[in-house]
Design a protein around this motif. Structure first.
Motif, PDB file in Angstrom:
ATOM      1  N   ARG A  71      32.596  31.720  43.485  1.00 11.27           N
ATOM      2  CA  ARG A  71      32.235  33.127  43.299  1.00 11.27           C
ATOM      3  C   ARG A  71      30.957  33.488  44.037  1.00 11.27           C
ATOM      4  O   ARG A  71      30.552  34.634  44.084  1.00 11.27           O
ATOM      5  CB  ARG A  71      32.064  33.447  41.814  1.00 11.27           C
ATOM      6  N   ILE A  94      29.584  34.311  46.957  1.00  8.76           N
ATOM      7  CA  ILE A  94      29.976  34.737  48.295  1.00  8.76           C
ATOM      8  C   ILE A  94      28.791  35.442  48.929  1.00  8.76           C
ATOM      9  O   ILE A  94      28.283  36.423  48.386  1.00  8.76           O
ATOM     10  CB  ILE A  94      31.172  35.701  48.229  1.00  8.76           C
ATOM     11  N   PHE A 144      27.066  52.627  38.601  1.00  5.90           N
ATOM     12  CA  PHE A 144      28.353  52.412  39.272  1.00  5.90           C
ATOM     13  C   PHE A 144      29.517  52.793  38.366  1.00  5.90           C
ATOM     14  O   PHE A 144      29.696  52.225  37.291  1.00  5.90           O
ATOM     15  CB  PHE A 144      28.423  50.931  39.658  1.00  5.90           C
ATOM     16  N   LYS A 145      30.308  53.772  38.815  1.00  8.51           N
ATOM     17  CA  LYS A 145      31.538  54.163  38.117  1.00  8.51           C
ATOM     18  C   LYS A 145      31.328  54.382  36.614  1.00  8.51           C
ATOM     19  O   LYS A 145      31.958  53.739  35.769  1.00  8.51           O
ATOM     20  CB  LYS A 145      32.626  53.106  38.348  1.00  8.51           C
ATOM     21  N   ARG A 158      31.976  57.790  41.360  1.00  2.58           N
ATOM     22  CA  ARG A 158      33.290  57.411  41.889  1.00  2.58           C
ATOM     23  C   ARG A 158      33.285  56.041  42.539  1.00  2.58           C
ATOM     24  O   ARG A 158      34.322  55.537  42.946  1.00  2.58           O
ATOM     25  CB  ARG A 158      33.754  58.470  42.893  1.00  2.58           C
ATOM     26  N   ILE A 171      31.065  50.684  47.088  1.00  2.10           N
ATOM     27  CA  ILE A 171      31.952  50.044  48.077  1.00  2.10           C
ATOM     28  C   ILE A 171      31.191  49.810  49.380  1.00  2.10           C
ATOM     29  O   ILE A 171      31.304  48.749  49.990  1.00  2.10           O
ATOM     30  CB  ILE A 171      33.226  50.887  48.310  1.00  2.10           C
ATOM     31  N   VAL A 186      29.847  46.118  46.665  1.00  5.57           N
ATOM     32  CA  VAL A 186      29.782  45.759  45.247  1.00  5.57           C
ATOM     33  C   VAL A 186      31.173  45.373  44.769  1.00  5.57           C
ATOM     34  O   VAL A 186      32.132  46.077  45.029  1.00  5.57           O
ATOM     35  CB  VAL A 186      29.261  46.953  44.423  1.00  5.57           C
ATOM     36  N   TYR A 187      31.291  44.216  44.143  1.00  7.57           N
ATOM     37  CA  TYR A 187      32.596  43.872  43.585  1.00  7.57           C
ATOM     38  C   TYR A 187      32.549  43.588  42.098  1.00  7.57           C
ATOM     39  O   TYR A 187      33.558  43.349  41.475  1.00  7.57           O
ATOM     40  CB  TYR A 187      33.278  42.737  44.354  1.00  7.57           C
ATOM     41  N   VAL A 198      38.519  40.771  45.763  1.00  8.73           N
ATOM     42  CA  VAL A 198      37.342  39.890  45.771  1.00  8.73           C
ATOM     43  C   VAL A 198      36.991  39.281  44.422  1.00  8.73           C
ATOM     44  O   VAL A 198      36.420  38.203  44.382  1.00  8.73           O
ATOM     45  CB  VAL A 198      36.093  40.582  46.367  1.00  8.73           C
ATOM     46  N   VAL A 199      37.339  39.944  43.340  1.00  8.76           N
ATOM     47  CA  VAL A 199      36.973  39.363  42.039  1.00  8.76           C
ATOM     48  C   VAL A 199      37.992  38.360  41.520  1.00  8.76           C
ATOM     49  O   VAL A 199      37.678  37.526  40.705  1.00  8.76           O
ATOM     50  CB  VAL A 199      36.717  40.413  40.937  1.00  8.76           C
ATOM     51  N   THR A 231      40.027  46.667  38.624  1.00 14.58           N
ATOM     52  CA  THR A 231      39.612  48.017  39.025  1.00 14.58           C
ATOM     53  C   THR A 231      39.165  48.077  40.467  1.00 14.58           C
ATOM     54  O   THR A 231      39.480  49.022  41.176  1.00 14.58           O
ATOM     55  CB  THR A 231      38.451  48.545  38.155  1.00 14.58           C
ATOM     56  N   ILE A 232      38.440  47.032  40.900  1.00 19.93           N
ATOM     57  CA  ILE A 232      37.950  47.030  42.276  1.00 19.93           C
ATOM     58  C   ILE A 232      39.127  47.011  43.247  1.00 19.93           C
ATOM     59  O   ILE A 232      39.087  47.663  44.298  1.00 19.93           O
ATOM     60  CB  ILE A 232      36.966  45.850  42.522  1.00 19.93           C
ATOM     61  N   ASP A 262      40.405  50.477  43.481  1.00 16.87           N
ATOM     62  CA  ASP A 262      39.490  51.295  44.285  1.00 16.87           C
ATOM     63  C   ASP A 262      39.679  51.015  45.768  1.00 16.87           C
ATOM     64  O   ASP A 262      39.659  51.938  46.582  1.00 16.87           O
ATOM     65  CB  ASP A 262      38.029  50.997  43.911  1.00 16.87           C
ATOM     66  N   LEU A 263      39.840  49.743  46.091  1.00 21.67           N
ATOM     67  CA  LEU A 263      39.991  49.390  47.503  1.00 21.67           C
ATOM     68  C   LEU A 263      41.348  49.823  48.039  1.00 21.67           C
ATOM     69  O   LEU A 263      41.460  50.236  49.191  1.00 21.67           O
ATOM     70  CB  LEU A 263      39.765  47.891  47.719  1.00 21.67           C
TER      71      LEU A 263
END
Lengths: 178, 123
Positions: free
Chosen positions: A29, A31, A101-102, A127, A132, A136-137, B42-43, B55-56, B59-60
């Motif tokens: 994780r 990265i 964020f969101k 949003r 992005i 951010v993930y 990615v997650v 969710t990501i 979104d992507l």
């Protein structure tokens, strides 16, 4: 000496063991962000507390900044929050910017009202588009940005007193003297 | 009966995917399916964007949809994603310096295997 070749499989076996052992201790994780050593992405958003006031990437210029991505729905952000409050108290010269964020403004504001607000500015990214652009993930994430607006480090996941002491503070000290 | 029900399940998942991201051209829709299958969520590490419920990932997918709608190429979209999330988003790693051994090693091993094999049978 002609028997040395029989050791080749053994040697390869140990090489494999070494590689697998190393693999066990790597964090998949973890990265590295491709944004490190690149300017913070251009964005244009509004402040969470003052929804009519614009905020852009120029906020990062001439300050060493910690950009913290958070949300009220994010469980680890709540866990991380006291660390940020301590950071604010101990290093008031560092600009601590929040990227909400969101999240809805109302929930984010009540989250901060309840727990205290460590941030100098909070960008409202309802949003998730600014997120992005920063790659951010998952929340929380923390970026260290230098005086020229260049991203120098990123920590994914909550920061704790250890990572503040061992990673963030030494880097911030270095950036402040640059 | 069982097969009929099974086929229904696939039909439903296919229809919903098409409804969520409506395209005017079939070509773009194909490109969308292809991109969401080639890019990693990615997650979730080993899932692609198309099959992930995170969710990501949603979104992507939305982002890719908007970029395709604005006539951006799949090359542009992959660049867009790697600029933000690194080469990690590509499920198929690119051939670069860091991945040199990853790509070369299987062929080296194959060649070594063939060499050992032929030496063994010659004896």
């Amino acid at each position: 000496m002609r028997n040395t070749k029989y050791f080749v499989p053994l040697f390869l076996f140990f090489l494999l063991i070494f590689a697998l052992h190393r693999g066990l201790h790597l964090n998949p994780r973890d990265i590295r962000s491709p944004l490190i050593n690149h300017p913070a992405p251009a964005f244009s958003g509004y402040l969470l507390q003052h929804p009519t006031e614009k905020i852009t990437q120029h906020i990062f210029l001439n300050h060493v900044t910690l950009l913290n991505v958070f949300a009220s729905w994010c469980f680890s952000c709540a866990a991380e929050h006291p660390v940020l409050m301590d950071f604010r108290a101990n290093y008031p010269q560092v600009q601590l910017v929040g990227l909400c964020f969101k999240d809805t403004s109302a929930e984010a504001l009540s989250f901060l009202k309840e727990r205290g607000n460590p941030y100098s500015f909070i960008i409202n990214d309802e949003r998730g588009n600014i997120g992005i652009d920063f790659g951010v993930y998952g929340t929380p994430e923390t970026f260290v940005i230098d005086r020229r607006g260049i991203i120098r480090d990123k920590i994914s996941g909550p920061i704790d007193p250890d990572s503040v002491r061992d990673e963030l503070v030494p880097l911030i000290k270095r950036l402040e003297s640059e | 009966m069982r097969y009929f029900l099974l086929s229904l399940i696939f039909c439903v998942s296919y229809c919903s995917a098409a409804d969520l991201y409506p395209f005017h051209s079939e070509q773009k829709e194909k490109l969308f399916q292809q991109l969401t299958q080639e890019l990693r969520c990615v997650v979730c590490q080993n899932e692609n964007l198309s099959s992930s419920n995170a969710t990501i990932a949603a979104d992507l997918r939305q982002k890719i949809y908007m970029l395709l709608k604005n006539n951006h190429s799949s090359h542009f979209i992959k660049k867009y994603m790697t600029a933000r999330y690194g080469n990690f988003v590509l499920l198929k790693p690119p051939f670069i310096q860091a991945t040199f051994f990853l790509w070369i090693f299987p062929f080296v091993m194959l060649a070594a295997g063939i060499w050992v094999y032929f030496r063994a049978i010659r004896k």
